[in-house]
Design a protein around this motif. Structure first.
Motif, PDB file in Angstrom:
ATOM      1  N   LYS A  66       0.804  -1.227   0.000  1.00 63.27           N
ATOM      2  CA  LYS A  66       0.000   0.000   0.000  1.00 63.27           C
ATOM      3  C   LYS A  66       0.839   1.279   0.000  1.00 63.27           C
ATOM      4  O   LYS A  66       0.413   2.310  -0.532  1.00 63.27           O
ATOM      5  N   CYS A  67       2.016   1.233   0.598  1.00 61.48           N
ATOM      6  CA  CYS A  67       2.739   2.465   0.925  1.00 61.48           C
ATOM      7  C   CYS A  67       3.933   2.717   0.012  1.00 61.48           C
ATOM      8  O   CYS A  67       4.626   1.784  -0.403  1.00 61.48           O
ATOM      9  N   LYS A  68       4.162   3.991  -0.232  1.00 60.85           N
ATOM     10  CA  LYS A  68       5.337   4.410  -1.002  1.00 60.85           C
ATOM     11  C   LYS A  68       6.526   4.681  -0.095  1.00 60.85           C
ATOM     12  O   LYS A  68       7.637   4.209  -0.348  1.00 60.85           O
ATOM     13  N   LEU A  69       6.300   5.449   0.972  1.00 61.05           N
ATOM     14  CA  LEU A  69       7.371   5.794   1.913  1.00 61.05           C
ATOM     15  C   LEU A  69       7.360   4.801   3.065  1.00 61.05           C
ATOM     16  O   LEU A  69       6.360   4.684   3.788  1.00 61.05           O
ATOM     17  N   ILE A  70       8.466   4.085   3.230  1.00 66.63           N
ATOM     18  CA  ILE A  70       8.596   3.081   4.291  1.00 66.63           C
ATOM     19  C   ILE A  70       9.580   3.611   5.326  1.00 66.63           C
ATOM     20  O   ILE A  70      10.724   3.936   5.008  1.00 66.63           O
ATOM     21  N   LEU A  71       9.138   3.682   6.578  1.00 69.73           N
ATOM     22  CA  LEU A  71       9.957   4.198   7.672  1.00 69.73           C
ATOM     23  C   LEU A  71      10.438   3.049   8.537  1.00 69.73           C
ATOM     24  O   LEU A  71       9.643   2.212   8.991  1.00 69.73           O
ATOM     25  N   LYS A  72      11.763   2.998   8.754  1.00 72.32           N
ATOM     26  CA  LYS A  72      12.383   1.968   9.567  1.00 72.32           C
ATOM     27  C   LYS A  72      13.457   2.597  10.448  1.00 72.32           C
ATOM     28  O   LYS A  72      13.710   3.792  10.378  1.00 72.32           O
ATOM     29  N   ILE A  73      14.086   1.741  11.226  1.00 70.07           N
ATOM     30  CA  ILE A  73      15.237   2.158  12.029  1.00 70.07           C
ATOM     31  C   ILE A  73      16.522   1.550  11.479  1.00 70.07           C
ATOM     32  O   ILE A  73      17.503   2.244  11.243  1.00 70.07           O
ATOM     33  N   LYS A  74      16.529   0.260  11.263  1.00 70.25           N
ATOM     34  CA  LYS A  74      17.737  -0.448  10.844  1.00 70.25           C
ATOM     35  C   LYS A  74      17.615  -0.927   9.397  1.00 70.25           C
ATOM     36  O   LYS A  74      16.525  -1.068   8.859  1.00 70.25           O
ATOM     37  N   ALA A  75      18.758  -1.195   8.792  1.00 65.96           N
ATOM     38  CA  ALA A  75      18.797  -1.704   7.424  1.00 65.96           C
ATOM     39  C   ALA A  75      18.048  -3.033   7.337  1.00 65.96           C
ATOM     40  O   ALA A  75      18.029  -3.808   8.296  1.00 65.96           O
ATOM     41  N   PRO A  76      17.440  -3.312   6.189  1.00 69.62           N
ATOM     42  CA  PRO A  76      16.760  -4.602   6.021  1.00 69.62           C
ATOM     43  C   PRO A  76      17.717  -5.767   6.257  1.00 69.62           C
ATOM     44  O   PRO A  76      18.888  -5.726   5.872  1.00 69.62           O
ATOM     45  N   LEU A  77      17.201  -6.799   6.905  1.00 69.76           N
ATOM     46  CA  LEU A  77      17.961  -8.027   7.102  1.00 69.76           C
ATOM     47  C   LEU A  77      17.920  -8.875   5.823  1.00 69.76           C
ATOM     48  O   LEU A  77      17.123  -8.616   4.914  1.00 69.76           O
ATOM     49  N   ASP A  78      18.779  -9.888   5.780  1.00 70.85           N
ATOM     50  CA  ASP A  78      18.869 -10.719   4.575  1.00 70.85           C
ATOM     51  C   ASP A  78      17.504 -11.236   4.118  1.00 70.85           C
ATOM     52  O   ASP A  78      17.205 -11.241   2.918  1.00 70.85           O
ATOM     53  N   ASN A  79      16.686 -11.671   5.057  1.00 75.90           N
ATOM     54  CA  ASN A  79      15.395 -12.250   4.687  1.00 75.90           C
ATOM     55  C   ASN A  79      14.354 -11.201   4.314  1.00 75.90           C
ATOM     56  O   ASN A  79      13.213 -11.543   4.000  1.00 75.90           O
ATOM     57  N   GLU A  80      14.756  -9.917   4.339  1.00 75.75           N
ATOM     58  CA  GLU A  80      13.854  -8.830   3.949  1.00 75.75           C
ATOM     59  C   GLU A  80      14.267  -8.192   2.620  1.00 75.75           C
ATOM     60  O   GLU A  80      13.617  -7.261   2.158  1.00 75.75           O
ATOM     61  N   TYR A  81      15.334  -8.699   2.014  1.00 80.72           N
ATOM     62  CA  TYR A  81      15.862  -8.066   0.802  1.00 80.72           C
ATOM     63  C   TYR A  81      14.842  -8.027  -0.337  1.00 80.72           C
ATOM     64  O   TYR A  81      14.882  -7.131  -1.174  1.00 80.72           O
TER      65      TYR A  81
END
Length: 389
Positions: A66-81
């Motif tokens: 649904k979203c264009k702008l994704i807000l996180k704290i840490k870099a994506p982990l391997d399983n999130e690539y």
């Protein structure tokens, strides 16, 4: 703009990328906010606080779709690539210049998303999204080092009264992290040595950071100053080798600069030097750079993990502010939110064109590296963002 807040999955990570009251501001500006289930609970912000302020609680797949702008704290982990697409803007810490391997970077950015790295948003030579966490990092590493020294070496570290010996601490580098570590050690009456390349400005930097006026901290706290010889670093290493065994705690708060390549100084503290330290002394690399200035230090995502190497306690958590999730979230999002609001209100193209700080923070776009330092350090071709937007 549709904005999504993703729950962190990194081990021991407790922070969240948006506070509930900030949701209300974004919605008042015409945007829709989606928060992943329990994204903020470990930072003290339960789902119902986001709902009260107008957010919708959804699962991760829904938010990514649904979203264009994704807000996180840490870099994506391997399983999130594979979670992200060319239509996403990810605003988070990415740290492409640190321990991540080039092949991992290629794998992560292959979908073509735009990555805006908190740590590279730059205003007038300052890094406002890095500084608050660096300040916390310095305090927390000093605190953890004292805890470990007390637990494993069996000494009370503060010289609170005359009959107490106190612990000897060496702080390497008086940047943002180092100054916080110094403040903690001064406040807790440790015996302090500082290794720095600009000794003439030590008092100036301490006064500026803590908003004091012409206090001679060096004299007041009997701080021993050791000069880092930038032109002959091996000389500094040799001098440190003679005295390293007197330190109960060593806090490395310095990062390797481009003018100090490995062939000029492989390690400031090598394994042989570690072997000469007293048993159960504590050494920390607060920068979490693996085997860099300290040969035996390797970072960990676990906030309480130690390694005992040659009878010396090693501690190098790579996201220590997560141990104080609420304080860290409040400090960080107070700095990120104005940029989030600008991206949402202007759209990403206009935001990066009109805001040079944001422009400098974009490290990847369309499967290309758009940050010169990262490209040079990790062996990528550099592309100007202005040619891609």
């Amino acid at each position: 703009m549709n904005i999504g807040v993703i729950k962190e999955t990194k081990t021991d990570e407790t922070r969240v990328a948006l506070q509930p009251f900030q949701v209300k501001v974004l919605i008042a500006n015409g945007h829709k906010i989606y928060v992943e289930n329990n994204a903020g609970v470990l930072a003290g912000f339960p789902d119902d606080e986001y709902v009260v302020n107008g957010a919708e609680i959804k699962d991760k797949k829904y938010i990514l779709d649904k979203c264009k702008l994704i807000l996180k704290i840490k870099a994506p982990l391997d399983n999130e690539y594979n979670d992200y697409t060319k239509d996403h803007i990810i605003f988070t810490y990415l740290h492409f210049d640190e321990n991540i391997l080039p092949d991992k970077i290629r794998e992560l950015i292959k979908s073509g998303f735009m990555g805006i790295a908190y740590e590279w948003v730059e205003e007038s030579g300052r890094y406002p999204l890095l500084e608050p966490m660096s300040k916390l990092t310095g305090y927390l590493f000093a605190q953890k080092a004292v805890e470990f020294c007390t637990k494993y070496k069996g000494i009370i570290c503060g010289k609170h009264e005359d009959y107490l010996k106190g612990a000897n601490v060496l702080i390497i580098g008086l940047g943002t992290i180092g100054l916080s570590s110094l403040k903690f050690c001064m406040d807790n009456n440790l015996k302090i040595s500082v290794l720095d390349k600009n000794l003439a400005t030590v008092n100036i930097r301490i006064n500026e950071r803590f908003k004091t006026n012409k206090i001679d901290y060096i004299e007041k706290y009997s701080i021993e100053l050791i000069s880092f010889n930038n032109s002959d670093p091996l000389k500094t290493k040799a001098e440190l080798e003679k005295t390293i065994n007197k330190y109960d705690i060593i806090l490395n708060c310095a990062v390797r600069r481009p003018d100090m390549p490995k062939d000029k100084l492989e390690y400031l503290i090598d394994r042989q030097m570690i072997q000469t330290m007293e048993p159960y002394s504590v050494i920390c690399d607060t920068t979490a750079c693996d085997n860099d200035l300290i040969e035996t230090c390797v970072s960990s995502e676990e906030v309480d993990k130690i390694d005992i190497i040659n009878d010396v306690v090693h501690y190098s958590c790579d996201h220590l502010p997560s141990i104080v999730g609420k304080s860290a979230t409040e400090l960080l999002t107070s700095q990120t939110f104005p940029f989030i609001l600008e991206i949402a209100n202007k759209g990403i193209s206009e935001a990066v064109k009109s805001n040079k700080a944001l422009y400098r923070g974009v490290v990847c776009y369309k499967n290309k590296i758009t940050h010169r330092y990262i490209a040079e350090k990790k062996g990528f071709q550099f592309y100007k963002l202005s040619d891609l937007v």
